[in-house]
Motif scaffolding. Structure first.
Motif, PDB file in Angstrom:
ATOM      1  N   ARG A 152      39.811  95.961   8.642  1.00  0.00           N
ATOM      2  CA  ARG A 152      40.556  97.122   8.153  1.00  0.00           C
ATOM      3  C   ARG A 152      39.958  98.394   8.756  1.00  0.00           C
ATOM      4  O   ARG A 152      38.800  98.725   8.497  1.00  0.00           O
ATOM      5  N   LEU A 153      40.759  99.076   9.577  1.00  0.00           N
ATOM      6  CA  LEU A 153      40.298 100.283  10.245  1.00  0.00           C
ATOM      7  C   LEU A 153      40.945 101.521   9.629  1.00  0.00           C
ATOM      8  O   LEU A 153      42.153 101.546   9.376  1.00  0.00           O
ATOM      9  N   HIS A 154      40.137 102.550   9.430  1.00  0.00           N
ATOM     10  CA  HIS A 154      40.665 103.850   9.038  1.00  0.00           C
ATOM     11  C   HIS A 154      41.117 104.589  10.298  1.00  0.00           C
ATOM     12  O   HIS A 154      40.440 104.554  11.324  1.00  0.00           O
ATOM     13  N   VAL A 155      42.280 105.244  10.221  1.00  0.00           N
ATOM     14  CA  VAL A 155      42.770 106.028  11.354  1.00  0.00           C
ATOM     15  C   VAL A 155      43.183 107.411  10.882  1.00  0.00           C
ATOM     16  O   VAL A 155      43.707 107.586   9.773  1.00  0.00           O
ATOM     17  N   ALA A 156      42.909 108.387  11.735  1.00  0.00           N
ATOM     18  CA  ALA A 156      43.378 109.757  11.529  1.00  0.00           C
ATOM     19  C   ALA A 156      44.444 110.025  12.583  1.00  0.00           C
ATOM     20  O   ALA A 156      44.295 109.613  13.739  1.00  0.00           O
ATOM     21  N   GLU A 157      45.508 110.724  12.222  1.00  0.00           N
ATOM     22  CA  GLU A 157      46.662 110.853  13.115  1.00  0.00           C
ATOM     23  C   GLU A 157      47.319 112.210  12.975  1.00  0.00           C
ATOM     24  O   GLU A 157      47.416 112.771  11.877  1.00  0.00           O
ATOM     25  N   GLN A 158      47.789 112.741  14.093  1.00  0.00           N
ATOM     26  CA  GLN A 158      48.563 113.984  14.081  1.00  0.00           C
ATOM     27  C   GLN A 158      49.507 113.991  15.279  1.00  0.00           C
ATOM     28  O   GLN A 158      49.153 113.530  16.364  1.00  0.00           O
ATOM     29  N   GLY A 159      50.719 114.511  15.080  1.00  0.00           N
ATOM     30  CA  GLY A 159      51.636 114.719  16.186  1.00  0.00           C
ATOM     31  C   GLY A 159      52.599 113.577  16.418  1.00  0.00           C
ATOM     32  O   GLY A 159      52.481 112.494  15.838  1.00  0.00           O
ATOM     33  N   GLU A 160      53.557 113.825  17.301  1.00  0.00           N
ATOM     34  CA  GLU A 160      54.571 112.857  17.674  1.00  0.00           C
ATOM     35  C   GLU A 160      54.726 112.867  19.183  1.00  0.00           C
ATOM     36  O   GLU A 160      54.615 113.906  19.825  1.00  0.00           O
ATOM     37  N   GLY A 161      55.021 111.694  19.741  1.00  0.00           N
ATOM     38  CA  GLY A 161      55.199 111.603  21.184  1.00  0.00           C
ATOM     39  C   GLY A 161      54.421 110.433  21.735  1.00  0.00           C
ATOM     40  O   GLY A 161      54.044 109.512  20.993  1.00  0.00           O
ATOM     41  N   PRO A 162      54.149 110.420  23.051  1.00  0.00           N
ATOM     42  CA  PRO A 162      53.361 109.336  23.645  1.00  0.00           C
ATOM     43  C   PRO A 162      51.990 109.239  22.982  1.00  0.00           C
ATOM     44  O   PRO A 162      51.368 110.249  22.645  1.00  0.00           O
ATOM     45  N   LEU A 163      51.510 108.006  22.813  1.00  0.00           N
ATOM     46  CA  LEU A 163      50.280 107.762  22.065  1.00  0.00           C
ATOM     47  C   LEU A 163      49.031 108.072  22.891  1.00  0.00           C
ATOM     48  O   LEU A 163      48.910 107.631  24.033  1.00  0.00           O
ATOM     49  N   VAL A 164      48.112 108.816  22.284  1.00  0.00           N
ATOM     50  CA  VAL A 164      46.784 109.055  22.844  1.00  0.00           C
ATOM     51  C   VAL A 164      45.765 108.566  21.820  1.00  0.00           C
ATOM     52  O   VAL A 164      45.709 109.086  20.699  1.00  0.00           O
ATOM     53  N   LEU A 165      44.982 107.562  22.186  1.00  0.00           N
ATOM     54  CA  LEU A 165      43.940 107.025  21.306  1.00  0.00           C
ATOM     55  C   LEU A 165      42.603 107.646  21.665  1.00  0.00           C
ATOM     56  O   LEU A 165      42.205 107.666  22.839  1.00  0.00           O
ATOM     57  N   LEU A 166      41.888 108.131  20.655  1.00  0.00           N
ATOM     58  CA  LEU A 166      40.588 108.764  20.839  1.00  0.00           C
ATOM     59  C   LEU A 166      39.518 107.893  20.187  1.00  0.00           C
ATOM     60  O   LEU A 166      39.544 107.685  18.970  1.00  0.00           O
ATOM     61  N   LEU A 167      38.573 107.397  20.992  1.00  0.00           N
ATOM     62  CA  LEU A 167      37.561 106.455  20.516  1.00  0.00           C
ATOM     63  C   LEU A 167      36.187 107.129  20.492  1.00  0.00           C
ATOM     64  O   LEU A 167      35.671 107.532  21.544  1.00  0.00           O
ATOM     65  N   HIS A 168      35.598 107.219  19.317  1.00  0.00           N
ATOM     66  CA  HIS A 168      34.308 107.896  19.146  1.00  0.00           C
ATOM     67  C   HIS A 168      33.145 106.997  19.563  1.00  0.00           C
ATOM     68  O   HIS A 168      33.308 105.818  19.881  1.00  0.00           O
ATOM     69  N   GLY A 169      31.943 107.577  19.517  1.00  0.00           N
ATOM     70  CA  GLY A 169      30.730 106.833  19.847  1.00  0.00           C
ATOM     71  C   GLY A 169      29.762 106.774  18.681  1.00  0.00           C
ATOM     72  O   GLY A 169      30.153 106.883  17.508  1.00  0.00           O
ATOM     73  N   PHE A 170      28.478 106.644  18.996  1.00  0.00           N
ATOM     74  CA  PHE A 170      27.415 106.492  17.990  1.00  0.00           C
ATOM     75  C   PHE A 170      26.600 107.779  17.923  1.00  0.00           C
ATOM     76  O   PHE A 170      26.224 108.326  18.961  1.00  0.00           O
ATOM     77  N   PRO A 171      26.255 108.229  16.707  1.00  0.00           N
ATOM     78  CA  PRO A 171      26.718 107.780  15.396  1.00  0.00           C
ATOM     79  C   PRO A 171      27.786 108.758  14.908  1.00  0.00           C
ATOM     80  O   PRO A 171      27.476 109.775  14.300  1.00  0.00           O
ATOM     81  N   GLU A 172      29.016 108.446  15.154  1.00  0.00           N
ATOM     82  CA  GLU A 172      30.086 109.399  14.875  1.00  0.00           C
ATOM     83  C   GLU A 172      31.229 108.728  14.124  1.00  0.00           C
ATOM     84  O   GLU A 172      31.067 107.660  13.544  1.00  0.00           O
ATOM     85  N   SER A 173      32.400 109.369  14.165  1.00  0.00           N
ATOM     86  CA  SER A 173      33.601 108.868  13.488  1.00  0.00           C
ATOM     87  C   SER A 173      34.786 109.598  14.093  1.00  0.00           C
ATOM     88  O   SER A 173      34.648 110.361  15.059  1.00  0.00           O
ATOM     89  N   TRP A 174      35.945 109.409  13.487  1.00  0.00           N
ATOM     90  CA  TRP A 174      37.138 110.154  13.919  1.00  0.00           C
ATOM     91  C   TRP A 174      36.873 111.652  13.953  1.00  0.00           C
ATOM     92  O   TRP A 174      37.464 112.394  14.749  1.00  0.00           O
ATOM     93  N   HIS A 175      35.955 112.110  13.093  1.00  0.00           N
ATOM     94  CA  HIS A 175      35.693 113.550  12.933  1.00  0.00           C
ATOM     95  C   HIS A 175      35.188 114.189  14.225  1.00  0.00           C
ATOM     96  O   HIS A 175      35.339 115.409  14.407  1.00  0.00           O
TER      97      HIS A 175
END
Length: 322
Positions: free
Chosen positions: A16-39
């Protein structure tokens, strides 16, 4: 356009993954590193959404609000790539632009290499495409010694307990500290007899790009895992040698989708990857659109220099759309 960041959970590959999302259109996925999060992508959501993109940043497996599998071997690079490919489908999309920073960058590069059918373009921040040579931890020991942070992280429970003892202090030190010597980046090495955080004093004042509210947001999400707050992320490091074994079959595979690489000139990665090696690594990316070097910028690229990173990303997205 959606004006606010929305939060939800998506199940991919039984996690189960938490996702943060904003906007509409073509998808852009943003992948964080260590020690971070969507923030860590907080400065990228609004500009990319305003430009007409659907921006989604997950807490990757083991991190923050996402589920934390117990088995160490559940955090291999192939598991992480599997999460990205499954997430694209779970979001109802067929393709995405995948952007990764720090550990998120190897995941993004590997996803582009292994599943170019799903990736319109790939951007790596800080970390270039890495080779899949045999037993990389042995090489790290030879180059940097037993105290090198990636070696230090291998012992189950050790760094976990040190970092979780005071989560806010850990974030202040790692994000707000620095690994510079005489103004130059240096490898993170723990001297014999010292603890991990002894090497990074807590700063008297946070840098201008990082606020106490940011620290509070990260700490609140990590606290959901209690004494294992950092264990999920540390387990990514505990798969480094396993990743080399699993990825051996793909040695020499090029990344054949359009690409962008952005790095700070003061990033610790520069101390680990000499210029000649970097040039060789980027030769694996024949459709490299740009290699952006940001002066006076450390490891936390998109947080330290949001305007410049956003400009580079929007230029790259415009290139893809053209």
């Amino acid at each position: 356009m959606n004006d606010a960041i929305k939060h939800s959970h998506v199940e991919v590959n039984g996690v189960r993954l938490h996702v943060a999302e904003q906007g509409e259109g073509p998808l852009v996925l943003l992948l964080h590193g260590f020690p971070e999060s969507w923030h860590s992508w907080r400065h990228q959501f609004a500009p990319l959404a305003a430009a007409g993109y659907r921006v989604v940043a997950p807490d990757q497996r083991g991190y923050a609000r996402s589920e934390q599998p117990e088995r160490v071997d559940a955090y291999s690079l192939l598991h992480l790539v599997g999460d990205v490919t499954a997430l694209i489908g779970a979001l109802g999309e067929e393709r995405a632009v995948v952007v990764g920073h720090d550990w998120g960058a190897p995941v993004a590069w590997a996803t582009a290499a292994l599943r170019p059918d799903l990736v319109r373009g790939v951007a790596g921040l800080s970390v270039p495409p890495l080779p899949s040579g045999p037993r990389p931890l042995r090489e790290s020991r030879e180059n940097f010694g037993e105290g090198f942070y990636q070696i230090y992280f291998q012992e189950p429970g050790r760094a976990d307990a040190e970092l979780a003892a005071d989560v806010k202090s850990s974030f202040r030190r790692i994000l707000g500290g620095g690994l510079l010597r005489e103004g130059k980046p240096q490898p993170w090495v723990v001297p014999e007899g010292k603890a991990l955080l002894d090497t990074i004093p807590e700063p008297a004042q946070l840098p201008a790009w990082l606020t106490e509210a940011d620290i509070d947001a990260l700490a609140a999400d990590y606290a959901l895992h209690g004494e294992h707050a950092f264990t999920g992320g540390l387990n990514w490091y505990r798969n480094i040698d396993r990743n080399a074994e699993l990825m051996a079959a793909f040695d020499g595979v090029t990344i054949d989708v359009p690409a962008l690489y952005v790095a700070g000139e003061q990033d610790m990665v520069n101390a680990l990857v000499p210029p000649a090696v970097l040039a060789h690594l980027l030769s694996r990316v024949p459709k490299l659109h740009r290699h952006v070097r940001l002066p006076d910028t450390g490891h936390w690229t998109q947080q330290e220099r949001p305007a410049e990173v956003n400009e580079a990303l929007l230029d790259f997205l415009k290139h893809l759309d053209a």
